[in-house]
Design a protein around this motif. Structure first.
Motif, PDB file in Angstrom:
ATOM      1  N   GLY A  47      48.633  87.942  41.829  1.00  0.00           N
ATOM      2  CA  GLY A  47      47.662  88.492  40.893  1.00  0.00           C
ATOM      3  C   GLY A  47      47.562  87.765  39.572  1.00  0.00           C
ATOM      4  O   GLY A  47      46.916  88.268  38.644  1.00  0.00           O
ATOM      5  N   THR A  48      48.176  86.602  39.460  1.00  0.00           N
ATOM      6  CA  THR A  48      48.123  85.850  38.205  1.00  0.00           C
ATOM      7  C   THR A  48      47.438  84.503  38.428  1.00  0.00           C
ATOM      8  O   THR A  48      47.259  84.051  39.557  1.00  0.00           O
ATOM      9  CB  THR A  48      49.537  85.604  37.648  1.00  0.00           C
ATOM     10  N   ARG A  49      47.097  83.855  37.336  1.00  0.00           N
ATOM     11  CA  ARG A  49      46.468  82.529  37.396  1.00  0.00           C
ATOM     12  C   ARG A  49      47.145  81.603  36.391  1.00  0.00           C
ATOM     13  O   ARG A  49      47.330  81.969  35.224  1.00  0.00           O
ATOM     14  CB  ARG A  49      44.974  82.634  37.111  1.00  0.00           C
ATOM     15  N   LEU A  50      47.515  80.413  36.853  1.00  0.00           N
ATOM     16  CA  LEU A  50      48.265  79.457  36.035  1.00  0.00           C
ATOM     17  C   LEU A  50      47.575  78.097  36.081  1.00  0.00           C
ATOM     18  O   LEU A  50      47.343  77.548  37.160  1.00  0.00           O
ATOM     19  CB  LEU A  50      49.708  79.345  36.552  1.00  0.00           C
TER      20      LEU A  50
ATOM     21  N   ASP B 271      39.981  82.771  32.574  1.00  0.00           N
ATOM     22  CA  ASP B 271      40.904  83.908  32.643  1.00  0.00           C
ATOM     23  C   ASP B 271      42.281  83.509  33.165  1.00  0.00           C
ATOM     24  O   ASP B 271      42.919  84.260  33.929  1.00  0.00           O
ATOM     25  CB  ASP B 271      40.329  85.021  33.530  1.00  0.00           C
ATOM     26  N   CYS B 272      42.746  82.340  32.762  1.00  0.00           N
ATOM     27  CA  CYS B 272      44.112  81.942  33.124  1.00  0.00           C
ATOM     28  C   CYS B 272      45.106  82.762  32.307  1.00  0.00           C
ATOM     29  O   CYS B 272      44.969  82.892  31.090  1.00  0.00           O
ATOM     30  CB  CYS B 272      44.326  80.459  32.876  1.00  0.00           C
ATOM     31  N   ASP B 273      46.099  83.297  32.967  1.00  0.00           N
ATOM     32  CA  ASP B 273      47.144  84.047  32.266  1.00  0.00           C
ATOM     33  C   ASP B 273      48.099  83.118  31.538  1.00  0.00           C
ATOM     34  O   ASP B 273      48.650  83.477  30.489  1.00  0.00           O
ATOM     35  CB  ASP B 273      47.919  84.899  33.263  1.00  0.00           C
ATOM     36  N   VAL B 274      48.313  81.943  32.101  1.00  0.00           N
ATOM     37  CA  VAL B 274      49.241  80.958  31.549  1.00  0.00           C
ATOM     38  C   VAL B 274      48.615  79.579  31.702  1.00  0.00           C
ATOM     39  O   VAL B 274      47.972  79.285  32.714  1.00  0.00           O
ATOM     40  CB  VAL B 274      50.599  80.977  32.279  1.00  0.00           C
ATOM     41  N   ALA B 275      48.808  78.737  30.700  1.00  0.00           N
ATOM     42  CA  ALA B 275      48.431  77.333  30.815  1.00  0.00           C
ATOM     43  C   ALA B 275      49.637  76.497  30.413  1.00  0.00           C
ATOM     44  O   ALA B 275      50.235  76.730  29.356  1.00  0.00           O
ATOM     45  CB  ALA B 275      47.239  77.001  29.935  1.00  0.00           C
TER      46      ALA B 275
ATOM     47  N   ALA C 149      59.014  72.989  30.588  1.00  0.00           N
ATOM     48  CA  ALA C 149      57.886  73.885  30.313  1.00  0.00           C
ATOM     49  C   ALA C 149      57.389  74.618  31.552  1.00  0.00           C
ATOM     50  O   ALA C 149      57.169  75.839  31.500  1.00  0.00           O
ATOM     51  CB  ALA C 149      56.753  73.106  29.646  1.00  0.00           C
ATOM     52  N   PRO C 150      57.167  73.946  32.699  1.00  0.00           N
ATOM     53  CA  PRO C 150      56.657  74.703  33.852  1.00  0.00           C
ATOM     54  C   PRO C 150      57.636  75.707  34.425  1.00  0.00           C
ATOM     55  O   PRO C 150      57.213  76.654  35.100  1.00  0.00           O
ATOM     56  CB  PRO C 150      56.312  73.608  34.866  1.00  0.00           C
ATOM     57  N   ASN C 151      58.932  75.541  34.192  1.00  0.00           N
ATOM     58  CA  ASN C 151      59.859  76.607  34.569  1.00  0.00           C
ATOM     59  C   ASN C 151      59.556  77.870  33.767  1.00  0.00           C
ATOM     60  O   ASN C 151      59.603  78.985  34.297  1.00  0.00           O
ATOM     61  CB  ASN C 151      61.303  76.156  34.365  1.00  0.00           C
ATOM     62  N   VAL C 152      59.212  77.698  32.493  1.00  0.00           N
ATOM     63  CA  VAL C 152      58.849  78.845  31.657  1.00  0.00           C
ATOM     64  C   VAL C 152      57.464  79.363  32.034  1.00  0.00           C
ATOM     65  O   VAL C 152      57.240  80.578  32.096  1.00  0.00           O
ATOM     66  CB  VAL C 152      58.905  78.469  30.168  1.00  0.00           C
ATOM     67  N   ALA C 153      56.524  78.457  32.295  1.00  0.00           N
ATOM     68  CA  ALA C 153      55.171  78.890  32.675  1.00  0.00           C
ATOM     69  C   ALA C 153      55.205  79.716  33.956  1.00  0.00           C
ATOM     70  O   ALA C 153      54.532  80.752  34.069  1.00  0.00           O
ATOM     71  CB  ALA C 153      54.265  77.672  32.853  1.00  0.00           C
ATOM     72  N   GLY C 154      55.991  79.269  34.928  1.00  0.00           N
ATOM     73  CA  GLY C 154      56.131  80.044  36.156  1.00  0.00           C
ATOM     74  C   GLY C 154      56.757  81.395  35.899  1.00  0.00           C
ATOM     75  O   GLY C 154      56.346  82.415  36.482  1.00  0.00           O
ATOM     76  N   ALA C 155      57.762  81.426  35.014  1.00  0.00           N
ATOM     77  CA  ALA C 155      58.393  82.702  34.665  1.00  0.00           C
ATOM     78  C   ALA C 155      57.392  83.642  34.005  1.00  0.00           C
ATOM     79  O   ALA C 155      57.387  84.852  34.262  1.00  0.00           O
ATOM     80  CB  ALA C 155      59.585  82.449  33.737  1.00  0.00           C
ATOM     81  N   ALA C 156      56.532  83.085  33.149  1.00  0.00           N
ATOM     82  CA  ALA C 156      55.516  83.914  32.497  1.00  0.00           C
ATOM     83  C   ALA C 156      54.569  84.526  33.531  1.00  0.00           C
ATOM     84  O   ALA C 156      54.159  85.686  33.406  1.00  0.00           O
ATOM     85  CB  ALA C 156      54.734  83.075  31.491  1.00  0.00           C
ATOM     86  N   ALA C 157      54.235  83.760  34.566  1.00  0.00           N
ATOM     87  CA  ALA C 157      53.378  84.297  35.629  1.00  0.00           C
ATOM     88  C   ALA C 157      54.063  85.444  36.359  1.00  0.00           C
ATOM     89  O   ALA C 157      53.420  86.438  36.718  1.00  0.00           O
ATOM     90  CB  ALA C 157      53.004  83.181  36.604  1.00  0.00           C
TER      91      ALA C 157
ATOM     92  N   ASN D 110      53.512  93.108  35.022  1.00  0.00           N
ATOM     93  CA  ASN D 110      52.990  93.770  33.825  1.00  0.00           C
ATOM     94  C   ASN D 110      51.559  93.292  33.589  1.00  0.00           C
ATOM     95  O   ASN D 110      51.270  92.580  32.621  1.00  0.00           O
ATOM     96  CB  ASN D 110      53.856  93.458  32.602  1.00  0.00           C
ATOM     97  N   PRO D 111      50.634  93.662  34.459  1.00  0.00           N
ATOM     98  CA  PRO D 111      49.284  93.094  34.397  1.00  0.00           C
ATOM     99  C   PRO D 111      48.524  93.409  33.119  1.00  0.00           C
ATOM    100  O   PRO D 111      47.549  92.717  32.800  1.00  0.00           O
ATOM    101  CB  PRO D 111      48.586  93.702  35.620  1.00  0.00           C
ATOM    102  N   ASP D 112      48.956  94.419  32.380  1.00  0.00           N
ATOM    103  CA  ASP D 112      48.265  94.770  31.139  1.00  0.00           C
ATOM    104  C   ASP D 112      48.791  93.999  29.931  1.00  0.00           C
ATOM    105  O   ASP D 112      48.234  94.132  28.830  1.00  0.00           O
ATOM    106  CB  ASP D 112      48.393  96.267  30.868  1.00  0.00           C
ATOM    107  N   TYR D 113      49.826  93.199  30.105  1.00  0.00           N
ATOM    108  CA  TYR D 113      50.378  92.432  28.983  1.00  0.00           C
ATOM    109  C   TYR D 113      49.365  91.395  28.503  1.00  0.00           C
ATOM    110  O   TYR D 113      48.720  90.707  29.300  1.00  0.00           O
ATOM    111  CB  TYR D 113      51.646  91.707  29.407  1.00  0.00           C
ATOM    112  N   ASN D 114      49.252  91.265  27.178  1.00  0.00           N
ATOM    113  CA  ASN D 114      48.489  90.152  26.623  1.00  0.00           C
ATOM    114  C   ASN D 114      49.421  88.953  26.434  1.00  0.00           C
ATOM    115  O   ASN D 114      50.613  89.017  26.778  1.00  0.00           O
ATOM    116  CB  ASN D 114      47.801  90.554  25.314  1.00  0.00           C
TER     117      ASN D 114
END
Length: 448
Positions: free
Chosen positions: A128-131, A227-231, A396-404, A410-414
């Protein structure tokens, strides 16, 4: 803009302007036919050739002569676009010639083991996320990657399109760390294998606009539009002066990043590989990782992992130890994560298994894809594979993946809430302070 010393700016920033891929040797060239312009509100740039229209941040990228830009009534201020030529886009790399099989390859992935990614995957794999990966191109044909080619974009204009490693193998390695597939019997593990992976290619080795400052802005804005959640941005420029033209470029980066953050896109950015103290480096700045709303990531890595894996020896340094090359600074770095480390001496140049030198095992192992060319140098395809690389580009992508993963549960998180969750879960390892870690070392399981 005539009052600014452009020659001084280019001399200062061009020495290490980025590691466009954080930490690489680069040369910055000032374009005479492309300009970044701040636009007057409610005035249209109908008299200029627009390359990228970015009304969300009050600017555009235009093609033409400087006199055309000066004469336009819609232009408030402007600066020449900067195009970057890079070399050696990772601190250290080592090819892998064998066939990667899932179980065997996971043994090489000390980063995923130390982060306990399998336990995190019991909760979520990033559904349900986009990176987005803003980089040299992600090879959509790689068997270990699943890329959303409908949303992916080529910002370089080299005619190759998106989903290809048109700027080298760096982006495919970054993408694999964040999102390599875990299903099946071959390949490696990504941190968020179920995220919707999008390729925004901003580098080209085949005649396109290569790593220009303008296309970085355009890609960041596009990540928010899509609408990417993480870049993930494993790229950067350092050192850039805070004044003169540096102020103009820095201001535009801040606008783009603030807009993306407001729209819900968390920007995860490598801190750079110059071993620089960003906290006390004078009147210069590292961009975009010191820009507004950036989550800046420093690198850690083990020393002696190969000897521990194959000879049962103790590690010389743990996976949480700061890497020898990483940039640092208490307020300049937000988190630290596995990016790889290395020692280059007789002991670590010696081969351990299959003629692979001992230092390679301390790097980060994941997907790569080599561009293939014909006799005339034209791109004709790619050769997917696997390799080791080290750099804050890999952290960085280890953190980006974790953020996803956190966003998935927590789909409502900004964007700010995502960053806060990662920071709250992190701790500074015993024996160290915040200088190399900011809030601490990435802890995915606790963040979930």
């Amino acid at each position: 803009m005539a009052g600014h010393n452009r020659r001084t700016f280019l001399k200062l920033s061009g020495s290490v302007l980025g590691g466009a891929f954080a930490g690489s040797t680069v040369v910055a060239a000032e374009r005479s036919d492309r300009f970044i312009v701040k636009t007057e509100e409610e005035k249209r740039l109908s008299d200029l050739d627009i390359v990228f229209d970015l009304p969300e941040i009050g600017c555009a990228v235009v093609r033409g002569s400087e006199s055309d830009v000066q004469q336009s009534r819609a232009v408030k201020s402007y600066a020449p676009d900067l195009e970057i030529e890079t070399a050696d886009p990772s601190v250290k790399s080592q090819a892998y010639e064998g066939e990667a099989v899932d179980d065997e390859s996971y043994a090489y992935q000390w980063d995923k083991q130390d982060l306990d990614v399998p336990t995190a995957h019991q909760t979520t794999k990033g559904e349900g996320t986009r990176l987005a990966v803003i980089d040299s191109g992600v090879d959509a044909s790689h068997p270990d990657l699943e890329v959303n080619t409908d949303l992916s974009r080529d910002f370089t204009g080299d005619s190759l399109g998106a989903g290809v490693p048109g700027g080298g193998d760096h982006g495919t390695h970054v993408a694999g760390i964040a999102a390599a597939q875990t299903a099946g019997t071959t390949g490696v593990a990504g941190t968020a294998p179920a995220t919707d992976l999008v390729d925004y290619r901003v580098f080209s080795d085949f005649g396109g606009t290569n790593g220009a400052f303008s296309i970085l802005l355009a890609a960041v804005v596009q990540a928010a539009r899509d609408d990417c959640d993480v870049a993930n941005l494993s790229l950067g420029a350092y050192p850039i002066p805070r004044e003169g033209l540096g102020s103009f470029y820095g201001g535009m980066v801040n606008k783009a990043m603030t807009y993306a953050n407001k729209e819900g896109t968390l920007l995860v950015i490598s801190a750079g590989n110059e071993a620089a103290d960003l906290q006390h480096d004078g009147n210069v700045i590292s961009l975009p990782n010191e820009g507004a709303q950036a989550l800046s990531v420093a690198a850690t890595g083990p020393v002696g992992y190969g000897y521990a894996l194959f000879a049962g020896e103790d590690l010389e340094a743990s996976p949480e130890s700061p890497s020898n090359y990483t940039n640092y600074g208490t307020n300049a770095v937000d988190l630290a994560a596995p990016g790889g480390d290395y020692r280059i001496n007789d002991r670590y140049l010696a081969p351990l298994v299959d003629e692979i030198p001992a230092y390679a095992w301390d790097l980060v192992f994941n997907t790569v894809s080599t561009p293939l060319t014909d006799d005339d140098g034209n791109y004709v395809g790619s050769e997917p594979g696997y390799a080791w690389k080290a750099g804050t580009s890999m952290a960085a992508p280890n953190v980006a993946g974790a953020a996803a993963l956190v966003k998935s549960v927590n789909p409502d998180y900004n964007a700010n809430q995502l960053e806060s969750a990662l920071k709250r879960a992190a701790d500074v390892p015993d024996g160290y302070d915040k200088t190399y870690y900011g809030s601490g070392y990435l802890n995915i399981v606790d963040a979930l």
